[in-house]
Design a protein around this motif. Sequence first.
Motif, short mmCIF file in Angstrom:
data_model
loop_
_atom_site.label_atom_id
_atom_site.label_comp_id
_atom_site.label_asym_id
_atom_site.label_seq_id
_atom_site.Cartn_x
_atom_site.Cartn_y
_atom_site.Cartn_z
N GLU A 1 3.00 12.26 -3.32
CA GLU A 1 3.99 12.01 -4.37
C GLU A 1 3.59 10.87 -5.30
OE1 GLU A 1 5.66 10.28 -0.45
OE2 GLU A 1 4.55 12.05 -1.14
N LEU A 2 2.51 10.16 -4.99
CA LEU A 2 2.02 9.08 -5.85
C LEU A 2 0.78 9.49 -6.64
CD1 LEU A 2 2.44 5.96 -3.51
CD2 LEU A 2 3.93 6.68 -5.39
N ARG A 3 0.44 10.76 -6.62
CA ARG A 3 -0.76 11.21 -7.34
C ARG A 3 -0.61 10.98 -8.84
NH1 ARG A 3 -2.74 17.04 -6.62
NH2 ARG A 3 -0.72 17.37 -7.62
N THR A 4 -1.68 10.49 -9.43
CA THR A 4 -1.72 10.33 -10.88
C THR A 4 -2.49 11.50 -11.49
OG1 THR A 4 -3.73 8.99 -10.75
CG2 THR A 4 -1.62 7.82 -10.71
N VAL A 5 -2.58 11.53 -12.81
CA VAL A 5 -3.23 12.64 -13.50
C VAL A 5 -4.69 12.77 -13.09
CG1 VAL A 5 -4.02 13.44 -15.76
CG2 VAL A 5 -1.67 12.67 -15.47
N GLN A 6 -5.41 11.66 -13.06
CA GLN A 6 -6.84 11.73 -12.75
C GLN A 6 -7.08 12.13 -11.31
OE1 GLN A 6 -9.05 11.61 -15.13
NE2 GLN A 6 -7.36 11.24 -16.55
N LEU A 7 -6.23 11.70 -10.40
CA LEU A 7 -6.37 12.11 -9.00
C LEU A 7 -6.04 13.59 -8.85
CD1 LEU A 7 -7.10 11.04 -6.22
CD2 LEU A 7 -4.69 10.48 -5.86
N ALA A 8 -5.02 14.05 -9.55
CA ALA A 8 -4.69 15.48 -9.52
C ALA A 8 -5.81 16.30 -10.13
CB ALA A 8 -3.39 15.71 -10.27
N LEU A 9 -6.43 15.79 -11.18
CA LEU A 9 -7.54 16.50 -11.81
C LEU A 9 -8.75 16.57 -10.90
CD1 LEU A 9 -8.42 17.88 -14.45
CD2 LEU A 9 -9.24 15.67 -15.25
N ALA A 10 -9.02 15.48 -10.16
CA ALA A 10 -10.15 15.48 -9.22
C ALA A 10 -9.91 16.48 -8.09
CB ALA A 10 -10.35 14.08 -8.65
N GLU A 11 -8.70 16.55 -7.57
CA GLU A 11 -8.38 17.52 -6.53
C GLU A 11 -8.43 18.94 -7.09
OE1 GLU A 11 -4.63 16.38 -4.97
OE2 GLU A 11 -5.36 14.51 -4.08
N PHE A 12 -7.98 19.10 -8.32
CA PHE A 12 -8.02 20.42 -8.96
C PHE A 12 -9.47 20.89 -9.12
CE2 PHE A 12 -7.87 23.42 -12.44
CZ PHE A 12 -6.69 24.13 -12.20
N GLN A 13 -10.36 19.97 -9.46
CA GLN A 13 -11.77 20.32 -9.63
C GLN A 13 -12.39 20.79 -8.32
OE1 GLN A 13 -14.11 17.14 -11.17
NE2 GLN A 13 -15.98 18.33 -11.33
N ILE B 1 0.85 -1.19 0.00
CA ILE B 1 0.00 0.00 0.00
C ILE B 1 0.89 1.24 0.00
CG2 ILE B 1 -1.77 1.28 1.27
CD1 ILE B 1 -2.81 -1.23 0.00
N ASN B 2 0.48 2.26 -0.75
CA ASN B 2 1.25 3.49 -0.89
C ASN B 2 2.59 3.26 -1.58
OD1 ASN B 2 -0.39 5.61 0.10
ND2 ASN B 2 0.02 4.99 2.20
N THR B 3 2.58 2.35 -2.55
CA THR B 3 3.73 2.15 -3.42
C THR B 3 3.24 2.08 -4.87
OG1 THR B 3 3.65 -0.28 -3.37
CG2 THR B 3 4.88 0.82 -1.60
N TYR B 4 4.18 2.18 -5.78
CA TYR B 4 3.81 2.05 -7.20
C TYR B 4 3.26 0.66 -7.51
CZ TYR B 4 6.04 6.50 -8.33
OH TYR B 4 6.37 7.83 -8.40
N TRP B 5 3.73 -0.35 -6.78
CA TRP B 5 3.26 -1.70 -7.04
C TRP B 5 1.76 -1.85 -6.76
CZ3 TRP B 5 6.06 -4.33 -10.08
CH2 TRP B 5 7.44 -4.26 -10.04
N VAL C 1 -7.93 4.52 -3.87
CA VAL C 1 -8.11 3.51 -2.83
C VAL C 1 -6.78 3.04 -2.25
CG1 VAL C 1 -8.99 1.18 -2.35
CG2 VAL C 1 -10.30 2.75 -3.80
N PHE C 2 -5.78 2.86 -3.11
CA PHE C 2 -4.55 2.20 -2.68
C PHE C 2 -3.41 3.15 -2.33
CE2 PHE C 2 -6.13 -1.25 -5.75
CZ PHE C 2 -6.88 -1.85 -4.74
N THR C 3 -3.60 4.45 -2.49
CA THR C 3 -2.53 5.39 -2.18
C THR C 3 -3.10 6.59 -1.42
OG1 THR C 3 -2.77 6.62 -4.27
CG2 THR C 3 -1.24 4.75 -4.24
N THR C 4 -2.26 7.15 -0.56
CA THR C 4 -2.59 8.39 0.14
C THR C 4 -1.45 9.40 0.07
OG1 THR C 4 -1.79 7.42 2.23
CG2 THR C 4 -4.16 7.24 1.76
N LYS C 5 -0.30 8.99 -0.42
CA LYS C 5 0.85 9.88 -0.48
C LYS C 5 0.71 10.87 -1.64
CE LYS C 5 4.23 6.67 1.52
NZ LYS C 5 5.51 5.95 1.29
#
Length: 275
Positions: A220-232, A136-140, A214-218
Amino acid sequence: MSKPSRTRNYGNFLILGGLILLAAIILLPLIVVFLTSFTTTGTTPDVLPRNGFYTINYHDAWERGKFLLAFANSTLVAACVTSFQIITSAASGYALARLKFRGRELLLLIVLATLVIPFQLLVIPVFLVLKWGHLINTYWALILPTAANGFGIFLLRQYFQSIPIELEEAAAIDGANRLQILWQVMLPLARPALVTLFLFTFIGEWNDLFKPLVFTTKPELRTVQLALAEFQEQFTNNWPLLMAAVTIATVPVMLLFLIGQRQFIRGIATTGIKN
């Protein structure tokens, strides 16, 4: 011009007109999003920019959304998942298409059954497995849950079946083993199917919001869609800035699809055709 020819031309004209209308309906929302991204920040969105194209929205959206790190994360995750799926799908698809063993048909049915099970139903056991493995909270955690896919296995299995078996027999006579036949004969011939699988997988992973949520909270592991959701959430009422961020997140996959569309169409058209 004969009457059948006029009727055929009229039918072709209606089909072309219908396709153009359908394409316009599909592209209209994208055009509106693109044009809105150039309007003045903070104003009510217009279909056309009234005071020229306001390009600063893209700079502000890129900086405020911290999309550089998100792009790097999404590219890494999508590339790794796509590579894993191509490897697992090619090996499994070839085995189901060419190797004869007991339970092959049952195994194929199990693979097809996985296509009707939504990933959301498996999220709890997957989460527990990842937690047990301290992933959890890793790229894997973003890569392994979708490293294999039933759609890719079935797609390549169907395509491999369309390749004449005589080519494999000729390679076997020359001394090639199964792995050499797969790597040197089958995969080059299956390039359209591989491109199709690549586009489906890469675009799907790029647009995925569920796994990062679901699998990340860090951060530094944000992806584009998560960044877009936070941006919205931060700029809900700033439509020009929000549309600029949407365009930034969408353009890479659109360009990727345009580059590989010919192979994609060929892969879809020829999959399932048996020799």
